[in-house]
Motif scaffolding. Structure first.
Motif, mmCIF file in Angstrom:
data_model
loop_
_atom_site.group_PDB
_atom_site.id
_atom_site.type_symbol
_atom_site.label_atom_id
_atom_site.label_comp_id
_atom_site.label_asym_id
_atom_site.label_seq_id
_atom_site.Cartn_x
_atom_site.Cartn_y
_atom_site.Cartn_z
ATOM 1 N N ALA A 166 1.061 -1.301 -0.087
ATOM 2 C CA ALA A 166 -0.374 0.374 0.024
ATOM 3 C C ALA A 166 0.465 1.385 0.065
ATOM 4 O O ALA A 166 0.030 2.140 0.449
ATOM 5 N N ASP A 167 1.910 0.686 -0.308
ATOM 6 C CA ASP A 167 3.228 2.238 -0.039
ATOM 7 C C ASP A 167 3.199 3.450 -1.696
ATOM 8 O O ASP A 167 3.727 4.128 -1.805
ATOM 9 N N GLY A 168 2.501 2.275 -2.461
ATOM 10 C CA GLY A 168 2.291 3.052 -4.267
ATOM 11 C C GLY A 168 3.635 2.594 -5.243
ATOM 12 O O GLY A 168 3.894 3.385 -5.998
ATOM 13 N N LEU A 224 0.467 12.764 -5.208
ATOM 14 C CA LEU A 224 0.665 10.684 -5.097
ATOM 15 C C LEU A 224 1.165 10.342 -5.924
ATOM 16 O O LEU A 224 1.810 8.843 -5.526
ATOM 17 N N VAL A 243 1.044 2.821 -8.114
ATOM 18 C CA VAL A 243 -0.193 3.174 -7.854
ATOM 19 C C VAL A 243 -1.012 2.678 -8.193
ATOM 20 O O VAL A 243 -2.616 2.956 -7.114
ATOM 21 N N GLU A 246 -1.527 0.143 -6.052
ATOM 22 C CA GLU A 246 -1.213 -0.679 -4.386
ATOM 23 C C GLU A 246 -1.681 1.072 -3.780
ATOM 24 O O GLU A 246 -2.252 0.369 -2.670
ATOM 25 N N GLN A 247 -2.261 1.950 -4.305
ATOM 26 C CA GLN A 247 -3.275 2.616 -3.627
ATOM 27 C C GLN A 247 -4.304 3.182 -4.546
ATOM 28 O O GLN A 247 -4.288 4.388 -4.878
ATOM 29 N N GLN A 249 -7.802 3.480 -3.779
ATOM 30 C CA GLN A 249 -8.882 3.834 -3.671
ATOM 31 C C GLN A 249 -8.753 5.448 -3.563
ATOM 32 O O GLN A 249 -9.385 6.942 -3.938
ATOM 33 N N GLN A 250 -6.614 5.864 -3.468
ATOM 34 C CA GLN A 250 -6.459 7.719 -3.045
ATOM 35 C C GLN A 250 -6.437 7.197 -4.566
ATOM 36 O O GLN A 250 -7.179 9.207 -5.127
ATOM 37 N N TYR A 259 -7.887 7.197 -13.083
ATOM 38 C CA TYR A 259 -8.262 5.470 -12.699
ATOM 39 C C TYR A 259 -9.025 4.711 -13.666
ATOM 40 O O TYR A 259 -8.625 3.385 -13.874
ATOM 41 N N GLN A 274 -9.917 -4.388 -1.868
ATOM 42 C CA GLN A 274 -9.432 -3.891 -0.183
ATOM 43 C C GLN A 274 -10.046 -5.195 0.823
ATOM 44 O O GLN A 274 -11.522 -5.100 0.344
#
Length: 274
Positions: A166-168, A224, A243, A246-247, A249-250, A259, A274
């Motif tokens: 989850a660190d991108g 981001l 990203v 890994e991320q 949602q953001q 996205y 998730q």
């Protein structure tokens, strides 16, 4: 007329060989997929790839089948004394094959070898400028994707990136996104999208966000995305792919159109994991 007939016959023969080869590849791969997935490999997945635990069961099965084919077809080479074992092979293959889920794939057809170093490695470069002067430089890298059928990875960086999903940041996803990009020729941030009419929107959305990241990098504003993505469109595509997985949602909250483009390309919605 005879020359035309010979040319047509040669063309038909070439097409026939290609179709025959494609059929043989499918048959061979189906046999590989039909084999049981080794228990030892599943243990490695659970230990080294947190993604696997969050995937829906149908994608878990897909991933395992892809890993089997990938490992049967790609050669791993240890560098600087690193000995290749199943933990290295399965950990890297699992992350590389994550990018192939739900898609028609030929398993990175240009790729032949994965070179693995124990840790970050030094790349030395020699260049000549417009005035004819030569200069040398060196960079410390965690990964590289070559157009000549090779991916180079740092095993330590691979482990570190996989440990935190989850660190991108994920060097394997980054370099294999380059491989997808390179299937269409030189890496330029425009991989094969499947439909010709998809390119205008892709170009507009990614071009707009690439320019935004360049401006943020120039001003030192937070983003981001890593500033490394502002280097060129190819690096931008690789960075946003990291990203996306890994991320999600953001990314969807801050960059919904971007996205959507990546979700359409990868045919996945990581938010559901998730």
């Amino acid at each position: 007329m005879l020359a035309i007939l010979i040319t047509l016959a040669a063309g038909a023969s070439a097409i026939g060989w290609i179709l025959s080869q494609s059929w043989r590849d499918r048959r061979r791969r189906n046999k590989i997929r039909a084999k049981p997935f080794p228990k030892e490999w599943r243990t490695i997945l659970k230990k080294r790839m947190p993604y696997f635990r969050s995937l829906p069961s149908d994608l878990q099965l897909q991933l395992k089948k892809h890993i089997q084919v990938f490992l049967a077809e790609k050669q791993f080479v240890g560098c600087d004394g690193l000995e290749i074992d199943d933990e290295i092979r399965v950990t890297i293959a699992a992350q590389a094959c994550l990018l192939l889920l739900n898609r028609q794939t030929d398993y990175y057809p240009n790729l032949r070898q994965i070179l693995v170093y124990p840790s970050a490695f030094i790349v030395r470069q020699q260049q000549r400028d417009a005035n004819g002067l030569e200069w040398h430089s060196q960079r410390l890298l965690a990964g590289e994707s070559w157009g000549q059928g090779k991916v180079v990875l740092s095993w330590q960086n691979t482990l570190d990136d996989a440990a935190d999903p989850a660190d991108g940041r994920n060097v394997v996803i980054h370099e294999f996104a380059h491989q997808l990009d390179q299937e269409a020729g030189d890496a330029n941030g425009a991989p094969r999208l499947g439909e010709f009419n998809a390119y205008p929107v892709w170009s507009q959305v990614l071009g707009q966000e690439f320019a935004k990241l360049q401006a943020q990098a120039a001003r030192g504003e937070p983003s981001l995305f890593s500033y490394y993505g502002a280097t060129n469109p190819a690096e931008f595509f690789a960075v946003i792919s990291e990203v996306f997985f890994e991320q999600p949602q953001q990314m969807k909250a801050d960059y919904p159109e971007l996205y959507q483009e990546l979700s359409r390309f990868y045919r996945l919605d990581p938010l559901n994991w998730q």
